[in-house]
Design a protein around this motif. Sequence first.
Motif, mmCIF file in Angstrom:
data_model
loop_
_atom_site.group_PDB
_atom_site.id
_atom_site.type_symbol
_atom_site.label_atom_id
_atom_site.label_comp_id
_atom_site.label_asym_id
_atom_site.label_seq_id
_atom_site.Cartn_x
_atom_site.Cartn_y
_atom_site.Cartn_z
ATOM 1 N N GLU A 24 55.972 68.210 -57.815
ATOM 2 C CA GLU A 24 55.567 68.935 -59.006
ATOM 3 C C GLU A 24 54.283 68.307 -59.512
ATOM 4 O OE1 GLU A 24 58.830 68.805 -61.706
ATOM 5 O OE2 GLU A 24 59.916 70.373 -60.651
ATOM 6 N N LEU A 25 53.271 69.121 -59.687
ATOM 7 C CA LEU A 25 51.969 68.657 -60.163
ATOM 8 C C LEU A 25 51.640 69.328 -61.482
ATOM 9 C CD1 LEU A 25 50.053 69.162 -56.817
ATOM 10 C CD2 LEU A 25 50.843 66.993 -57.725
ATOM 11 N N PHE A 26 51.103 68.555 -62.425
ATOM 12 C CA PHE A 26 50.627 69.117 -63.679
ATOM 13 C C PHE A 26 49.107 69.122 -63.609
ATOM 14 C CE2 PHE A 26 54.817 67.639 -64.732
ATOM 15 C CZ PHE A 26 55.312 68.664 -65.510
ATOM 16 N N VAL A 27 48.525 70.309 -63.577
ATOM 17 C CA VAL A 27 47.078 70.462 -63.457
ATOM 18 C C VAL A 27 46.589 71.349 -64.595
ATOM 19 C CG1 VAL A 27 45.197 71.219 -61.963
ATOM 20 C CG2 VAL A 27 47.282 70.285 -60.946
ATOM 21 N N ASP A 28 45.762 70.806 -65.435
ATOM 22 C CA ASP A 28 45.176 71.558 -66.554
ATOM 23 C C ASP A 28 46.235 72.303 -67.365
ATOM 24 O OD1 ASP A 28 42.659 70.692 -65.805
ATOM 25 O OD2 ASP A 28 42.276 72.441 -64.548
ATOM 26 N N GLU B 43 48.495 71.957 -46.382
ATOM 27 C CA GLU B 43 47.517 71.262 -47.212
ATOM 28 C C GLU B 43 46.355 72.182 -47.583
ATOM 29 O OE1 GLU B 43 44.579 67.370 -46.950
ATOM 30 O OE2 GLU B 43 46.194 67.601 -45.493
ATOM 31 N N ASP B 44 45.904 73.002 -46.654
ATOM 32 C CA ASP B 44 44.804 73.932 -46.935
ATOM 33 C C ASP B 44 45.187 74.941 -48.016
ATOM 34 O OD1 ASP B 44 43.160 72.737 -45.078
ATOM 35 O OD2 ASP B 44 43.811 74.076 -43.449
ATOM 36 N N HIS B 45 46.396 75.453 -47.932
ATOM 37 C CA HIS B 45 46.853 76.421 -48.931
ATOM 38 C C HIS B 45 46.940 75.760 -50.307
ATOM 39 C CE1 HIS B 45 48.701 80.074 -50.400
ATOM 40 N NE2 HIS B 45 49.638 79.336 -50.968
ATOM 41 N N LEU B 46 47.452 74.544 -50.358
ATOM 42 C CA LEU B 46 47.554 73.827 -51.626
ATOM 43 C C LEU B 46 46.165 73.590 -52.217
ATOM 44 C CD1 LEU B 46 49.166 72.385 -53.789
ATOM 45 C CD2 LEU B 46 49.161 70.352 -52.342
ATOM 46 N N ARG B 47 45.202 73.243 -51.388
ATOM 47 C CA ARG B 47 43.835 73.038 -51.875
ATOM 48 C C ARG B 47 43.264 74.323 -52.478
ATOM 49 N NH1 ARG B 47 40.927 69.135 -47.397
ATOM 50 N NH2 ARG B 47 42.325 67.389 -47.778
ATOM 51 N N ARG B 48 43.525 75.469 -51.826
ATOM 52 C CA ARG B 48 43.050 76.741 -52.354
ATOM 53 C C ARG B 48 43.681 77.049 -53.712
ATOM 54 N NH1 ARG B 48 43.594 78.534 -46.819
ATOM 55 N NH2 ARG B 48 45.588 79.453 -47.370
ATOM 56 N N VAL B 49 44.973 76.789 -53.826
ATOM 57 C CA VAL B 49 45.673 77.035 -55.094
ATOM 58 C C VAL B 49 45.112 76.150 -56.190
ATOM 59 C CG1 VAL B 49 47.897 76.793 -56.277
ATOM 60 C CG2 VAL B 49 47.804 77.875 -54.030
ATOM 61 N N LEU B 50 44.913 74.863 -55.910
ATOM 62 C CA LEU B 50 44.380 73.948 -56.910
ATOM 63 C C LEU B 50 42.955 74.322 -57.297
ATOM 64 C CD1 LEU B 50 45.785 70.562 -55.596
ATOM 65 C CD2 LEU B 50 46.581 71.903 -57.550
ATOM 66 N N ARG B 51 42.164 74.801 -56.334
ATOM 67 C CA ARG B 51 40.803 75.229 -56.629
ATOM 68 C C ARG B 51 40.812 76.416 -57.596
ATOM 69 N NH1 ARG B 51 38.844 76.733 -51.609
ATOM 70 N NH2 ARG B 51 39.215 74.606 -50.964
ATOM 71 N N VAL B 52 41.725 77.358 -57.366
ATOM 72 C CA VAL B 52 41.814 78.530 -58.239
ATOM 73 C C VAL B 52 42.246 78.103 -59.654
ATOM 74 C CG1 VAL B 52 43.140 80.631 -58.678
ATOM 75 C CG2 VAL B 52 42.247 80.167 -56.399
ATOM 76 N N ILE B 53 43.204 77.205 -59.746
ATOM 77 C CA ILE B 53 43.674 76.759 -61.057
ATOM 78 C C ILE B 53 42.552 76.063 -61.818
ATOM 79 C CG2 ILE B 53 45.192 75.106 -62.217
ATOM 80 C CD1 ILE B 53 47.287 75.763 -60.085
ATOM 81 N N ARG B 54 41.805 75.218 -61.131
ATOM 82 C CA ARG B 54 40.732 74.480 -61.803
ATOM 83 C C ARG B 54 39.581 75.385 -62.206
ATOM 84 N NH1 ARG B 54 41.363 69.567 -57.734
ATOM 85 N NH2 ARG B 54 42.923 68.394 -58.905
ATOM 86 N N SER B 55 39.401 76.502 -61.492
ATOM 87 C CA SER B 55 38.289 77.400 -61.809
ATOM 88 C C SER B 55 38.606 78.344 -62.962
ATOM 89 C CB SER B 55 37.894 78.211 -60.578
ATOM 90 O OG SER B 55 38.915 79.136 -60.248
ATOM 91 N N THR B 56 39.864 78.440 -63.378
ATOM 92 C CA THR B 56 40.208 79.361 -64.470
ATOM 93 C C THR B 56 40.042 78.701 -65.811
ATOM 94 O OG1 THR B 56 42.548 78.758 -64.317
ATOM 95 C CG2 THR B 56 41.824 80.718 -63.150
#
Length: 126
Positions: free
Chosen positions: A97-101, A113-126
Amino acid sequence: MSATMRADRSFHLIEAVPDRLEGAPVARRRRWSDEFKAAMVARSLEPGANVSALAREIGILPSQLFGWRSEAADKGKVKRVGRSAAGTGTADGTAIELFVDGMLVRVGPAVSEDHLRRVLRVIRST
């Protein structure tokens, strides 16, 4: 459309008596012993346990089992699992479980790992 009122302005008193609906099952409330509740709470806290499946097996709603778990935690019989701000995971890698923004992201073992990176990139860009 409302009924017309009688000329003498009298009214009729109607008495309603609650009764069991015809065909409704006659059942008393089930009472679960404290030992049974404790055993089911322990089973629900086992690694990989599915609370909804366990509740169906017992014949109750999942919310009731979650209520039993909450009661047990309030009484100090079981320990509540806390989450850190950075994230938590299990030793066997079953979940992270990760808490991001301000958002919680749960990651299962099948996520690449690639899919997780894409998800984290989308979360950080919003």
